[in-house]
Every structure is written in structure tokens, then in C-alpha cells.
Design an enzyme around this catalytic site. Structure first.
Site, PDB file in Angstrom:
ATOM      1  N   CYS A   1       7.140   0.981 -64.673  1.00  0.00           N
ATOM      2  CA  CYS A   1       7.577   1.712 -63.469  1.00  0.00           C
ATOM      3  C   CYS A   1       6.804   1.317 -62.213  1.00  0.00           C
ATOM      4  O   CYS A   1       7.204   1.669 -61.104  1.00  0.00           O
ATOM      5  CB  CYS A   1       7.493   3.217 -63.695  1.00  0.00           C
TER       6      CYS A   1
ATOM      7  N   HIS B   1       6.992   6.815 -57.030  1.00  0.00           N
ATOM      8  CA  HIS B   1       7.883   6.518 -58.160  1.00  0.00           C
ATOM      9  C   HIS B   1       8.538   7.814 -58.628  1.00  0.00           C
ATOM     10  O   HIS B   1       7.870   8.821 -58.855  1.00  0.00           O
ATOM     11  CB  HIS B   1       7.081   5.876 -59.289  1.00  0.00           C
TER      12      HIS B   1
ATOM     13  N   ASN C   1      14.938   8.770 -63.438  1.00  0.00           N
ATOM     14  CA  ASN C   1      13.827   7.818 -63.331  1.00  0.00           C
ATOM     15  C   ASN C   1      14.388   6.425 -63.613  1.00  0.00           C
ATOM     16  O   ASN C   1      14.741   6.109 -64.746  1.00  0.00           O
ATOM     17  CB  ASN C   1      12.749   8.196 -64.348  1.00  0.00           C
TER      18      ASN C   1
HETATM   19  N1  COA Z   1      15.234  19.919 -73.217  1.00  0.00           N
HETATM   20  C1  COA Z   1      14.717  21.048 -73.690  1.00  0.00           C
HETATM   21  N2  COA Z   1      13.486  21.135 -74.200  1.00  0.00           N
HETATM   22  C2  COA Z   1      12.757  20.014 -74.210  1.00  0.00           C
HETATM   23  C3  COA Z   1      13.235  18.799 -73.735  1.00  0.00           C
HETATM   24  C4  COA Z   1      14.538  18.764 -73.230  1.00  0.00           C
HETATM   25  N3  COA Z   1      15.099  17.644 -72.735  1.00  0.00           N
HETATM   26  N4  COA Z   1      12.274  17.854 -73.880  1.00  0.00           N
HETATM   27  C5  COA Z   1      11.223  18.468 -74.422  1.00  0.00           C
HETATM   28  N5  COA Z   1      11.519  19.769 -74.644  1.00  0.00           N
HETATM   29  C6  COA Z   1      10.695  20.820 -75.218  1.00  0.00           C
HETATM   30  C7  COA Z   1       9.616  20.265 -76.134  1.00  0.00           C
HETATM   31  O1  COA Z   1      10.112  20.035 -77.424  1.00  0.00           O
HETATM   32  C8  COA Z   1       8.622  21.391 -76.113  1.00  0.00           C
HETATM   33  O2  COA Z   1       9.035  22.410 -76.974  1.00  0.00           O
HETATM   34  P1  COA Z   1       7.950  23.213 -77.849  1.00  0.00           P
HETATM   35  O3  COA Z   1       7.080  23.914 -76.839  1.00  0.00           O
HETATM   36  O4  COA Z   1       8.801  24.126 -78.665  1.00  0.00           O
HETATM   37  O5  COA Z   1       7.202  22.187 -78.638  1.00  0.00           O
HETATM   38  C9  COA Z   1       8.742  21.940 -74.683  1.00  0.00           C
HETATM   39  O6  COA Z   1      10.012  21.489 -74.192  1.00  0.00           O
HETATM   40  C10 COA Z   1       7.664  21.419 -73.779  1.00  0.00           C
HETATM   41  O7  COA Z   1       7.597  20.004 -73.987  1.00  0.00           O
HETATM   42  P2  COA Z   1       6.629  19.113 -73.178  1.00  0.00           P
HETATM   43  O8  COA Z   1       6.763  17.674 -73.594  1.00  0.00           O
HETATM   44  O9  COA Z   1       5.280  19.742 -73.234  1.00  0.00           O
HETATM   45  O10 COA Z   1       7.288  19.323 -71.730  1.00  0.00           O
HETATM   46  P3  COA Z   1       6.707  18.965 -70.359  1.00  0.00           P
HETATM   47  O11 COA Z   1       6.684  20.168 -69.528  1.00  0.00           O
HETATM   48  O12 COA Z   1       5.481  18.123 -70.461  1.00  0.00           O
HETATM   49  O13 COA Z   1       7.862  18.032 -69.795  1.00  0.00           O
HETATM   50  C11 COA Z   1       8.324  15.725 -69.462  1.00  0.00           C
HETATM   51  C12 COA Z   1       8.212  16.850 -70.463  1.00  0.00           C
HETATM   52  C13 COA Z   1       8.666  14.433 -70.205  1.00  0.00           C
HETATM   53  C14 COA Z   1       9.438  16.062 -68.488  1.00  0.00           C
HETATM   54  C15 COA Z   1       6.999  15.601 -68.695  1.00  0.00           C
HETATM   55  O14 COA Z   1       5.936  15.551 -69.601  1.00  0.00           O
HETATM   56  C16 COA Z   1       6.937  14.399 -67.838  1.00  0.00           C
HETATM   57  O15 COA Z   1       7.656  14.290 -66.860  1.00  0.00           O
HETATM   58  N6  COA Z   1       6.028  13.456 -68.122  1.00  0.00           N
HETATM   59  C17 COA Z   1       5.852  12.283 -67.330  1.00  0.00           C
HETATM   60  C18 COA Z   1       7.022  11.372 -67.498  1.00  0.00           C
HETATM   61  C19 COA Z   1       6.884  10.167 -66.641  1.00  0.00           C
HETATM   62  O16 COA Z   1       6.351  10.251 -65.588  1.00  0.00           O
HETATM   63  N7  COA Z   1       7.378   9.081 -67.152  1.00  0.00           N
HETATM   64  C20 COA Z   1       7.449   7.875 -66.478  1.00  0.00           C
HETATM   65  C21 COA Z   1       6.139   7.327 -66.166  1.00  0.00           C
HETATM   66  S1  COA Z   1       6.449   5.761 -65.690  1.00  0.00           S
END
Ligand code: COA
Length: 330
Positions: A111, A251, A281
Site C-alpha cells: 500500500c 493511504h 482500500n
Molecule cells: N463484519 C462483521 N464482523 C467482523 C468483520 C466483518 N467484516 N470482520 C471482523 N469482524 C469481527 C471479528 O471477528 C471480531 O469478532 P469477535 O470480537 O467476536 O472476535 C470483531 O469483529 C472485531 O474484530 P477486529 O479484527 O478486532 O476488528 P477491528 O475493529 O480491528 O477492525 C479492521 C478490523 C480490519 C477493519 C481493522 O483492524 C483495520 O482496519 N486494520 C487495518 C487494516 C489496514 O490498514 N490494512 C491495510 C494496510 S496497508
């Protein structure tokens, strides 16, 4: 006198198929409310039967038109989703754009790829190895996502954005005011496609290894820290304070990441360009797509101070800054 690189043209391309959160929630255990509130994403575009080079050619053609140019000395394609593992995508793109036998190569910084590509172009211009460079960020993440993985499938989209950089004198409109780049390979497993490379060529019967995987939580934390530090370093290089930044174009991974970085920098939240609501993204394409959106919406105008910052797999990060020139986004 050493030339600097200045932005001379901007172009984009998006696939035609729009995929809404609602559509994804029909096959995945997710819903529109979760996706919007946790990421800021409302929809994305996924290509069907379109390769990364196809989007790159379209965005590149638009950027050349925006620059009023039909020739460059070099083509750089930043991508995590090349058409083939070998050869690179850039020579094919250069050839299809009718740019002759110019040097052309890919940049693999996930990214952060577009900012790395801009820095490569600027370095070639400063070294007098090129006077005009086409830098393209192009991705088809839909081809590497695990359709059953709700933690990645809802986030990524396909698209391409391109910029023409030209040699200019110091102080020229659109001149890039320096770069800050970095990496930390000890975190490589946070964002990885385990199989398909020399470490593990085939998936040994388990297709899961051939898909893109991401550990969302730690990626979120590192993205905020690294983008903030890198953007701060860039502000110092440019001699700007956070309060004088007109637009922070980060980004487009997650709106919460961008707000946290802006907060850390002291940039007001209404100065943050948000584009992931429209395209998700798009990895290496996200910054040029966001810049073009900001121009098209009439927010980003000539003379504005723009701060760019990215974070991606590797992990890698990079920042730059420029005063916006009078170029159309096509
Ligand atoms: N829909 C519903 N629930 C979801 C889900 C979805 N699409 N994806 C994950 N969950 C759930 C998980 O299973 C978890 O459930 P649990 O508490 O029962 O275990 C809960 O939501 C929280 O998951 P978590 O991974 O902790 O969520 P988060 O708040 O960290 O959000 C992302 C997840 C991926 C959106 C976030 O971590 C993120 O944006 N990370 C950075 C991504 C990024 O920048 N990527 C590119 C870099 S180049």
C-alpha cells in the site's frame, strides 16, 4: 542545478462493477453498519475479467492527457497484484501506451507503493536520468482475496491512479518537497500471501495459502504510529507546520486510521481527504485516486498544501508533500 520532480498530470481508472456492503453481506457474515463504522467503506469496485495492466493503461493514458504529453522517459508501476509473477507489468503498460522502449519496472511496496514509486521517479529526475516519468499505482485485489474471509473481503477494492512527473526548478508548482520512506521486515507476516513465491511455491492442496491475509489489529496500530512519525518527518523537511496543511491525503485503508494520524499530527479532521467510502482500500492506487477525487469534488485547488502518507505490507511506509499545481484530474 539539481532538478526536482513536479506533478504535471493525474489520471485514474475504476472497473465498472460496483460492489456494495449490502451485496457482500449476502454471502459473508457481515453487515453494512459494521463495515461503515469500523472502516468508513460503503462500496468498492471489483474487476471481472480485467487485469491490473488494463486499469494501469487506462489511468496512464488519462494522466498523459492531463499532462498534455504523449511521451515519457520512464514508466513505474506500483502494484501487489501484477498481471504475472514474471515479467513485471510496467513494460507491457509502457508498450500498450505507445511509449516506445523506455525503461519500465514495477515497485513492490504494497500500500506504500505509490509513494515509493514517486520517490523513485523523483530520484531519477534529480539524477538527470529522466525528465518525465509516468508513475502508476494499479491493483486488482479482487483476484487475491479469499471470498470467505470477511476481515479482508470487505476492505479491498480494485482501481488505478497515475501521475506524470516532470523535471522542474526548485519552487515550481507541484514540486515534491522531499520524501520519507521506511520499512520493518520483522513485521512481514502481518500482511502476507503465504504461497506462490520461492519460500512456498505451491499451496500443497490448501488454497488458503494463496490468498491475501492480514492481521488487522496490529496493522492498524503500526499504521497509525508509522504514518504519524513519517508525516511528521516530512513536515519538518518541507518546513511546514501541521496547521498550515490544507489537505492530508493518506493511504485509504480505514477512516479511523486517518483520523488518528491527523489527530497525532495536529491536522484538523476536516482537512482529511476521505475516499475509501467510494472505492475501499485500493492499496497502491489509493493515494492518486483520493487526490483525483479531491480535485473533482472541487476541494483540492491550485496553491493548496498537500501532505501525503502511506503504510503497507512489508511493512513499509512513506510520506511526501507538495503545493498543488493547476492540473486536471482525468
Ligand atoms: N463484519 C462483521 N464482523 C467482523 C468483520 C466483518 N467484516 N470482520 C471482523 N469482524 C469481527 C471479528 O471477528 C471480531 O469478532 P469477535 O470480537 O467476536 O472476535 C470483531 O469483529 C472485531 O474484530 P477486529 O479484527 O478486532 O476488528 P477491528 O475493529 O480491528 O477492525 C479492521 C478490523 C480490519 C477493519 C481493522 O483492524 C483495520 O482496519 N486494520 C487495518 C487494516 C489496514 O490498514 N490494512 C491495510 C494496510 S496497508
Amino acid at each position: 542545478m539539481t532538478a526536482i520532480a513536479a506533478l504535471a498530470g493525474l489520471g485514474t481508472a475504476l472497473p465498472s462493477r460496483r460492489v456494495t456492503n449490502e451485496e457482500l453481506s449476502r454471502t459473508l457474515d457481515t453487515d453494512d453498519q459494521w463495515i461503515r463504522s469500523r472502516t468508513g467503506i460503503a462500496q468498492r469496485f471489483w474487476s471481472a475479467g480485467v487485469a491490473t495492466s488494463d486499469l494501469a493503461v487506462e489511468a496512464g493514458r488519462n494522466a498523459l492527457r492531463s499532462a498534455g504529453s504523449d511521451a515519457v522517459d520512464m514508466v513505474i508501476v506500483a502494484t501487489t497484484t501484477p498481471d504475472h509473477a514474471c515479467p513485471a507489468t510496467a513494460p507491457d503498460v509502457a508498450s500498450r501506451l505507445g511509449l516506445g522502449t523506455v525503461p519500465a519496472f514495477d515497485v513492490a511496496a504494497v500500500c506504500s507503493g505509490f509513494v515509493y514509486g514517486l520517490a523513485c521517479a523523483a530520484a531519477h529526475i534529480a539524477a538527470d536520468l529522466a525528465a518525465r516519468v509516468l508513475v502508476i499505482g494499479a491493483e486488482t485485489y479482487s483476484t487475491i482475496l479469499d471470498p470467505g474471509d470477511r476481515s479482508t473481503s470487505v476492505i479491498f477494492g480494485d482501481g488505478a491512479g497515475a501521475a506524470v512527473l516532470r523535471a522542474a526548478g526548485p519552487g515550481a508548482p507541484g514540486g515534491f518537497l522531499g520524501f520519507d520512506l521506511g520499512s520493518d521486515g520483522s513485521l512481514k507476516d502481518l500482511i502476507i500471501i503465504p504461497d506462490g513465491g520461492s519460500r512456498q511455491r505451491t499451496s500443497k492442496g490448501d488454497p488458503a495459502g494463496s490468498y491475501f491475509t492480514m492481521q488487522g489489529k496490529p496493522v492498524f496500530r503500526h499504521a497509525v504510529d508509522r504514518m504519524t512519525e513519517s508525516a511528521e518527518a516530512l513536515l519538518e523537511k518541507a518546513g511546514w507546520t501541521a496547521g498550515t496543511v490544507d489537505w492530508f491525503v493518506g493511504h485509504q485503508a480505514n477512516a479511523r486510521i486517518l483520523r488518528a494520524v491527523a489527530d497525532g499530527l495536529g491536522v484538523k479532521s476536516d482537512r482529511v481527504i476521505i475516499d475509501m467510502d467510494r472505492v475501499g482500500n485500493t492499496s497502491a492506487a489509493s493515494i492518486p485516486l483520493a487526490l483525483a477525487r479531491a480535485v473533482t469534488d472541487g476541494n483540492l485547488v491550485p496553491g493548496d498544501r498537500v501532505l501525503l502518507s502511506a503504510f503497507g505490507g512489508g511493512v513499509t511506509w512513506g510520506s511526501s508533500a507538495l503545493v498543488w499545481p493547476d492540473v486536471p484530474a482525468l
